[in-house]
Design a protein around this motif. Structure first.
Motif, PDB file in Angstrom:
ATOM      1  N   ALA A 267     -15.153 -17.289  13.672  1.00  0.00           N
ATOM      2  CA  ALA A 267     -14.759 -17.178  12.269  1.00  0.00           C
ATOM      3  C   ALA A 267     -16.013 -17.109  11.406  1.00  0.00           C
ATOM      4  CB  ALA A 267     -13.887 -18.357  11.846  1.00  0.00           C
TER       5      ALA A 267
ATOM      6  N   PRO B  16     -15.020 -27.339  18.176  1.00  0.00           N
ATOM      7  CA  PRO B  16     -15.773 -26.484  17.255  1.00  0.00           C
ATOM      8  C   PRO B  16     -17.276 -26.536  17.500  1.00  0.00           C
ATOM      9  CG  PRO B  16     -15.252 -28.573  16.200  1.00  0.00           C
ATOM     10  CD  PRO B  16     -14.745 -28.671  17.625  1.00  0.00           C
TER      11      PRO B  16
ATOM     12  N   TRP C  99     -12.544 -18.273  19.667  1.00  0.00           N
ATOM     13  CA  TRP C  99     -12.452 -17.516  18.418  1.00  0.00           C
ATOM     14  C   TRP C  99     -13.742 -17.661  17.622  1.00  0.00           C
ATOM     15  CZ3 TRP C  99      -8.658 -19.986  20.873  1.00  0.00           C
ATOM     16  CH2 TRP C  99      -7.452 -19.298  21.096  1.00  0.00           C
TER      17      TRP C  99
ATOM     18  N   ASP D   5     -11.364 -23.013   4.441  1.00  0.00           N
ATOM     19  CA  ASP D   5     -11.183 -21.616   4.807  1.00  0.00           C
ATOM     20  C   ASP D   5     -11.766 -20.716   3.720  1.00  0.00           C
ATOM     21  OD1 ASP D   5      -9.324 -21.521   2.726  1.00  0.00           O
ATOM     22  OD2 ASP D   5      -7.579 -21.514   4.046  1.00  0.00           O
TER      23      ASP D   5
ATOM     24  N   LEU E 172      -9.179 -25.960   6.163  1.00  0.00           N
ATOM     25  CA  LEU E 172      -8.942 -25.084   7.307  1.00  0.00           C
ATOM     26  C   LEU E 172      -8.070 -25.803   8.330  1.00  0.00           C
ATOM     27  CD1 LEU E 172     -11.707 -22.979   9.071  1.00  0.00           C
ATOM     28  CD2 LEU E 172      -9.828 -23.986  10.333  1.00  0.00           C
TER      29      LEU E 172
ATOM     30  N   ALA F 221     -10.185 -14.519  12.005  1.00  0.00           N
ATOM     31  CA  ALA F 221     -11.011 -14.946  13.136  1.00  0.00           C
ATOM     32  C   ALA F 221     -10.909 -13.936  14.275  1.00  0.00           C
ATOM     33  CB  ALA F 221     -10.577 -16.326  13.611  1.00  0.00           C
TER      34      ALA F 221
ATOM     35  N   PHE G  37     -14.938 -20.669   5.934  1.00  0.00           N
ATOM     36  CA  PHE G  37     -14.760 -19.882   7.140  1.00  0.00           C
ATOM     37  C   PHE G  37     -13.487 -19.030   7.064  1.00  0.00           C
ATOM     38  CE2 PHE G  37     -17.227 -23.650   8.229  1.00  0.00           C
ATOM     39  CZ  PHE G  37     -18.356 -23.051   8.771  1.00  0.00           C
ATOM     40  N   ASP G  38     -13.653 -17.747   7.365  1.00  0.00           N
ATOM     41  CA  ASP G  38     -12.551 -16.782   7.254  1.00  0.00           C
ATOM     42  C   ASP G  38     -11.660 -16.885   8.489  1.00  0.00           C
ATOM     43  OD1 ASP G  38     -10.913 -14.743   6.489  1.00  0.00           O
ATOM     44  OD2 ASP G  38     -12.395 -13.141   6.764  1.00  0.00           O
ATOM     45  N   TRP G  39     -10.916 -17.972   8.562  1.00  0.00           N
ATOM     46  CA  TRP G  39     -10.110 -18.231   9.753  1.00  0.00           C
ATOM     47  C   TRP G  39      -8.963 -17.236   9.896  1.00  0.00           C
ATOM     48  CZ3 TRP G  39     -10.669 -20.120  14.223  1.00  0.00           C
ATOM     49  CH2 TRP G  39      -9.559 -20.415  15.027  1.00  0.00           C
ATOM     50  N   SER G  40      -8.420 -16.744   8.795  1.00  0.00           N
ATOM     51  CA  SER G  40      -7.293 -15.802   8.875  1.00  0.00           C
ATOM     52  C   SER G  40      -7.702 -14.497   9.552  1.00  0.00           C
ATOM     53  CB  SER G  40      -6.731 -15.512   7.481  1.00  0.00           C
ATOM     54  OG  SER G  40      -7.711 -14.891   6.658  1.00  0.00           O
TER      55      SER G  40
ATOM     56  N   LEU H 295     -14.912 -21.523  17.995  1.00  0.00           N
ATOM     57  CA  LEU H 295     -13.864 -22.482  18.353  1.00  0.00           C
ATOM     58  C   LEU H 295     -13.287 -22.155  19.724  1.00  0.00           C
ATOM     59  CD1 LEU H 295     -12.342 -24.830  16.604  1.00  0.00           C
ATOM     60  CD2 LEU H 295     -10.406 -23.274  16.791  1.00  0.00           C
TER      61      LEU H 295
ATOM     62  N   THR I   6      -6.423 -24.916  12.008  1.00  0.00           N
ATOM     63  CA  THR I   6      -6.514 -23.882  13.040  1.00  0.00           C
ATOM     64  C   THR I   6      -5.161 -23.554  13.664  1.00  0.00           C
ATOM     65  OG1 THR I   6      -6.914 -25.390  14.911  1.00  0.00           O
ATOM     66  CG2 THR I   6      -8.827 -24.727  13.583  1.00  0.00           C
TER      67      THR I   6
END
Length: 342
Positions: free
Chosen positions: A86, A55, A84, A40, A46, A102, A97-100, A70, A48
Motif C-alpha cells: 500500500a 505489517p 499486499w 488510510d 486504516l 493496495a 496509506f492507499d489501502w483501497s 502487509l 485491513t
C-alpha cells in the motif's frame, strides 16, 4: 565473631545491591510514544479486513517515503495468505496509506504471472511474516517471507514497475521438520547496525539468527542457505514466543546485552519489551496491547527519523473491525548516526 558476621552481612548486602542495580529497569514510557493507528488515504483509521496481519514499512516505489507491506490472510475466514503493498500518499512524518488500491503481490508463473497465494494451515495459527530486503543491491525492493509448513522465501523484484512490482519467488531455506515453522522475527541481533532475520520455530523454543549483509555497502540480504547455517541464540528465562525483533531501543545496551520486542501473550495481544544479559532473557515491561488478539509485529523506522519504531496488527476471525494497524513511534535516536532522544 561478631565482626566476622558483620563482614558477611555487609558483603552480602553489597552483592544484593549490585544485583539489584544490574536488574534495575528503565521506564518503557521513555522508549516509545503511545500507540497511534495508521490512517488510510482519506485520513481515516486504516482497517485491513485481513486476519493475523503482519505489517512492515519500506519505500517500495522509491519516491522517498515509506510504504506499507502487509502479510496476512486473504480475508477474515480463510486459511490462505498473501502479501499486499500500500503506497504512502502522505509523508514520512504524516503517513497515509492507499489501502483501497493496495497491490496484491504477484509472482512469475510459467510465461505469465499469478497472485502470490500460500497455504497458512489452520486459520488461527498460520500467518505470513514479512520484511523488506534488497537482495541484489540493485535499489529495487525485495521481500522475505515464510509460509507455515515448508520454507523461507525471497521475492526478488523483476524491476518491471515501481508501483506495481512483479517478483520471482526463490526458496531461501527449508524448515526443519516442524509444524508452524513460520514463526519469525528480525532486527539487529549481533550489534552491527544491520538488520538480521530470526527463525524461531516451535513457538520460539530456540532462536536462530541469519546475519544481515551489505553488498559493497549497499542492499540487504541475509546470510546462509540452510536452516542450520544461522547462528543459534541460546536464551533462558522469559522470552518472546513469536515476532522477536532486536534493537537497542532504549539506547542503554552494554556489552553482552540485547533488547528486543516480541509477543509476550498472543491471546491477550500483549507486546513486551525484553532484555537479555548473559543469555538470560527477561521481560522489562509491556509496551502495548492489541485488542484484536493474536498480535503480530515488526520493528522498522516508519517515519525515517532515526528512531526505531514498532508496527503491529493482527486480528482474529469474525472481527474485521479489529484489524487496524498501529505504530509505536520510538523516542530514542538509535538508527544510523542519530543519537538524540525525542
Amino acid at each position: 565473631m561478631l565482626r566476622g558476621r558483620l563482614l558477611v552481612v555487609l558483603v552480602g548486602a553489597v552483592f544484593c545491591a549490585k544485583a539489584a542495580a544490574q536488574r534495575q529497569d528503565f521506564d518503557v514510557k521513555a522508549v516509545f510514544e503511545k500507540p497511534v493507528a495508521l490512517l488510510d488515504a482519506d485520513g481515516k483509521v486504516l482497517v485491513t479486513g485481513k486476519a493475523l496481519a503482519t505489517p512492515y514499512a519500506a519505500d517500495f516505489d522509491a519516491d522517498g517515503v515509506n510504504d506499507l507491506i502487509l502479510g496476512a490472510k486473504m480475508g477474515m475466514d480463510t486459511a490462505k495468505g498473501g502479501i499486499w503493498l500500500a503506497r504512502n500518499v502522505g509523508t514520512n512524518a504524516a503517513p497515509r496509506f492507499d489501502w483501497s488500491n493496495a497491490w496484491p503481490v504477484p509472482i512469475v508463473s510459467g510465461e505469465g504471472t499469478c497472485g502470490l497465494e500460500m497455504n497458512c494451515g489452520c486459520k488461527s495459527a498460520g500467518y505470513v511474516p514479512v520484511q523488506a530486503a534488497d537482495w541484489n543491491a540493485d535499489g529495487w525492493l525485495d521481500i522475505v517471507y515464510t509460509d507455515t509448513y515448508r520454507a523461507a522465501f525471497v521475492l526478488v523484484n523483476r524491476k518491471v514497475s515501481r508501483r506495481r512490482p512483479v517478483f520471482d519467488r526463490v526458496k531461501w531455506f527449508d524448515f526443519e521438520k516442524t509444524n508452524h515453522g513460520m514463526l519469525a522475527g528480525g532486527g539487529d541481533w549481533n550489534h552491527d547496525g544491520v538488520g538480521d532475520f530470526l527463525h524461531m520455530p516451535f513457538a520460539g523454543k530456540y532462536y536462530r539468527a541469519f546475519a544481515g549483509e551489505r553488498i559493497d555497502g549497499a542492499g540487504l540480504r541475509f546470510a546462509g542457505g540452510d536452516v542450520r547455517s544461522g547462528t543459534l541464540i541460546d536464551l533462558t528465562g522469559d522470552k518472546a514466543r513469536e515476532c522477536a525483533w532486536a534493537w537497542d531501543f532504549s539506547g542503554t545496551c552494554g556489552p553482552g546485552q540485547v533488547e528486543y520486542v516480541g509477543v509476550a501473550d498472543r491471546d491477550k495481544g500483549e507486546i513486551g519489551l525484553f532484555r537479555v544479559a548473559d543469555k538470560a532473557s527477561r521481560k522489562v515491561g509491556t509496551v502495548a496491547t492489541f485488542e484484536g488478539g493474536y498480535v503480530k509485529l515488526t520493528a522498522c523506522d516508519l517515519n525515517a527519523d532515526g528512531r526505531m519504531d514498532v508496527l503491529y496488527s493482527g486480528g482474529v476471525f469474525g472481527s474485521p473491525d479489529k484489524t487496524k494497524v498501529f505504530v509505536l513511534y520510538g523516542k530514542v535516536g538509535n538508527v544510523g548516526s542519530r543519537s538524540a532522544s525525542r
